[in-house]
Design a protein around this motif. Sequence first.
Motif, PDB file in Angstrom:
ATOM      1  N   ILE A  21       0.826  -1.209   0.000  1.00  0.00           N
ATOM      2  CA  ILE A  21       0.000   0.000   0.000  1.00  0.00           C
ATOM      3  C   ILE A  21       0.861   1.261   0.000  1.00  0.00           C
ATOM      4  O   ILE A  21       0.505   2.270  -0.610  1.00  0.00           O
ATOM      5  CB  ILE A  21      -0.986  -0.004   1.204  1.00  0.00           C
ATOM      6  N   TYR A  22       2.019   1.219   0.668  1.00  0.00           N
ATOM      7  CA  TYR A  22       2.911   2.386   0.664  1.00  0.00           C
ATOM      8  C   TYR A  22       3.427   2.648  -0.743  1.00  0.00           C
ATOM      9  O   TYR A  22       3.415   3.790  -1.233  1.00  0.00           O
ATOM     10  CB  TYR A  22       4.071   2.167   1.621  1.00  0.00           C
ATOM     11  N   ALA A  23       3.867   1.578  -1.412  1.00  0.00           N
ATOM     12  CA  ALA A  23       4.393   1.743  -2.767  1.00  0.00           C
ATOM     13  C   ALA A  23       3.298   2.209  -3.722  1.00  0.00           C
ATOM     14  O   ALA A  23       3.526   3.097  -4.563  1.00  0.00           O
ATOM     15  CB  ALA A  23       4.988   0.421  -3.247  1.00  0.00           C
ATOM     16  N   PHE A  24       2.113   1.652  -3.572  1.00  0.00           N
ATOM     17  CA  PHE A  24       1.032   2.010  -4.478  1.00  0.00           C
ATOM     18  C   PHE A  24       0.572   3.451  -4.265  1.00  0.00           C
ATOM     19  O   PHE A  24       0.364   4.199  -5.218  1.00  0.00           O
ATOM     20  CB  PHE A  24      -0.136   1.043  -4.291  1.00  0.00           C
ATOM     21  N   LEU A  25       0.407   3.858  -3.013  1.00  0.00           N
ATOM     22  CA  LEU A  25      -0.009   5.230  -2.746  1.00  0.00           C
ATOM     23  C   LEU A  25       1.067   6.223  -3.176  1.00  0.00           C
ATOM     24  O   LEU A  25       0.753   7.333  -3.614  1.00  0.00           O
ATOM     25  CB  LEU A  25      -0.333   5.408  -1.261  1.00  0.00           C
ATOM     26  N   SER A  26       2.320   5.831  -3.060  1.00  0.00           N
ATOM     27  CA  SER A  26       3.395   6.695  -3.545  1.00  0.00           C
ATOM     28  C   SER A  26       3.302   6.881  -5.054  1.00  0.00           C
ATOM     29  O   SER A  26       3.500   7.986  -5.581  1.00  0.00           O
ATOM     30  CB  SER A  26       4.759   6.104  -3.169  1.00  0.00           C
ATOM     31  N   LEU A  27       2.971   5.797  -5.753  1.00  0.00           N
ATOM     32  CA  LEU A  27       2.797   5.873  -7.200  1.00  0.00           C
ATOM     33  C   LEU A  27       1.629   6.794  -7.562  1.00  0.00           C
ATOM     34  O   LEU A  27       1.740   7.636  -8.458  1.00  0.00           O
ATOM     35  CB  LEU A  27       2.546   4.467  -7.769  1.00  0.00           C
ATOM     36  N   ILE A  28       0.522   6.643  -6.840  1.00  0.00           N
ATOM     37  CA  ILE A  28      -0.645   7.479  -7.102  1.00  0.00           C
ATOM     38  C   ILE A  28      -0.327   8.947  -6.789  1.00  0.00           C
ATOM     39  O   ILE A  28      -0.727   9.862  -7.521  1.00  0.00           O
ATOM     40  CB  ILE A  28      -1.859   7.002  -6.275  1.00  0.00           C
ATOM     41  N   ALA A  29       0.383   9.157  -5.686  1.00  0.00           N
ATOM     42  CA  ALA A  29       0.740  10.528  -5.319  1.00  0.00           C
ATOM     43  C   ALA A  29       1.595  11.177  -6.401  1.00  0.00           C
ATOM     44  O   ALA A  29       1.430  12.356  -6.726  1.00  0.00           O
ATOM     45  CB  ALA A  29       1.487  10.528  -3.987  1.00  0.00           C
ATOM     46  N   VAL A 189      -4.062  -1.008 -12.427  1.00  0.00           N
ATOM     47  CA  VAL A 189      -3.070  -1.366 -11.412  1.00  0.00           C
ATOM     48  C   VAL A 189      -3.725  -1.442 -10.038  1.00  0.00           C
ATOM     49  O   VAL A 189      -3.445  -2.337  -9.230  1.00  0.00           O
ATOM     50  CB  VAL A 189      -1.908  -0.351 -11.404  1.00  0.00           C
ATOM     51  N   ALA A 190      -4.634  -0.490  -9.767  1.00  0.00           N
ATOM     52  CA  ALA A 190      -5.325  -0.465  -8.478  1.00  0.00           C
ATOM     53  C   ALA A 190      -6.126  -1.746  -8.259  1.00  0.00           C
ATOM     54  O   ALA A 190      -6.149  -2.297  -7.150  1.00  0.00           O
ATOM     55  CB  ALA A 190      -6.245   0.744  -8.386  1.00  0.00           C
ATOM     56  N   PHE A 191      -6.779  -2.215  -9.323  1.00  0.00           N
ATOM     57  CA  PHE A 191      -7.567  -3.443  -9.171  1.00  0.00           C
ATOM     58  C   PHE A 191      -6.664  -4.645  -8.918  1.00  0.00           C
ATOM     59  O   PHE A 191      -6.994  -5.513  -8.098  1.00  0.00           O
ATOM     60  CB  PHE A 191      -8.412  -3.690 -10.425  1.00  0.00           C
TER      61      PHE A 191
END
Length: 321
Positions: A21-29, A189-191
Motif C-alpha cells: 500500500i505504501y508503494a502504491f499510494l506513492s505511485l498514485i501521489a 493497477v489499483a484493481f
Amino acid sequence: MRTVWLQMRMALVVAALFAIIYAFLSLIAYAAGLGTPIVFAILASVLVGFQFLIGPKIVEWSMRVRYVDEMEAPRLHRLIERLARDAGIPKPRVGIAEVPIPNAFAFGRSKRDARICVTRALLNMLDEGELEAVLGHEISHIRHRDVAVITALSVIPMICYFIFQSFFFSGLFGGRDRNNAGLLAVAAVAFIVYFVSNLLVLYASRIREYYADEGSARLTGKPHELASALYKMIYGSVRVKREDLREIEGIRAFFATDPARARRDIVDLMSADLNRDGKIDPYELRRFSAEAGSVSTLERFMELFSTHPNPVNRIKRLGNL
C-alpha cells in the motif's frame, strides 16, 4: 516452535501488505498529486472505523443473538469463565445465537468488549470436552485480538478498491485523451493491487485460525477434542438449508468453521472417524495426521479465496501439536 513460525508468517504478511500500500499510494501521489491518496486513505479509515463501531450490533442482529446469564446457561458460563481466567483475559459476555447452524463465534471491539456466542444447534451436538475446545478456540481469538487485526488489515484492499473505482470512472467518462488513458491504467493497477492485497488479508485470516486452534490445544491440553468438534460441526452443517446459509453469508469469517464448505469438506474428514461413532479420539487423530494424504491442487487453489484453512490441514496439524 510452531507458534513462533505462525507469528513470523503473520509479521511477513503485515509487512507485505503495508509495503504494497505504501508503494502504491506513492505511485498514485506521483501520478495524481500528493493529496489524492490521502483522501482515499482517510475515507477508507472512516468507513472501517464506522464498521468497527457498529459491527457488534450487526452481528447480534444477523445471528439473532440473545445474551444469557449463569442461571440459564451454567455450563457455558462455567467453561468460558475458566478458559478466560487461564488465558488471562476478562470474561466475555455469553450469548446463544438462534440460528440452525452448529457453530460458535467471538466478536467485539476489544478484550473488555468481547462476546462469545454459540448456536443452539452446537450446544445440542457437542459433549463437554468438545464444547470446551471450541470455546478455547474462540477465547484464543479474543486473546490474540484477531477481530481488530483483520479489521485493520482490511483497510488496505479497501483503499485500493476506492482508488480503482475513482480512477476507472474518471477515465471512462472523461473523454478521450492521454490523461484519461493514464487514469484507466492507474485503475487497472489499483484493481490488481486490490486483488493481491485481499488475498493476503484472507491468508492472514487463515493464519489466525491456525493460531486459535493452537491456543485452544494449549488451554485444554486436548487437541483431539477440537478435532472432534470441528468434524461434528462440519458434518452438522451439511444438513443446513441453503437459504439459511445465505442469511449468514456476510459473517461466515467469524465462525470456527465455514459452513458453506461443509459438503466438500466432510468427504475428506470422514476417513478420520475410523469406528464411525461420530467422534475423533486421540488414536484416530494421530492415525489421520500420519496417514491422510495432502489436499489436492484444486483444493489448495480454492483455499486461497477462503477465510478458513482447509479442515484436513487443520486436523492434521492438531494431531501434530
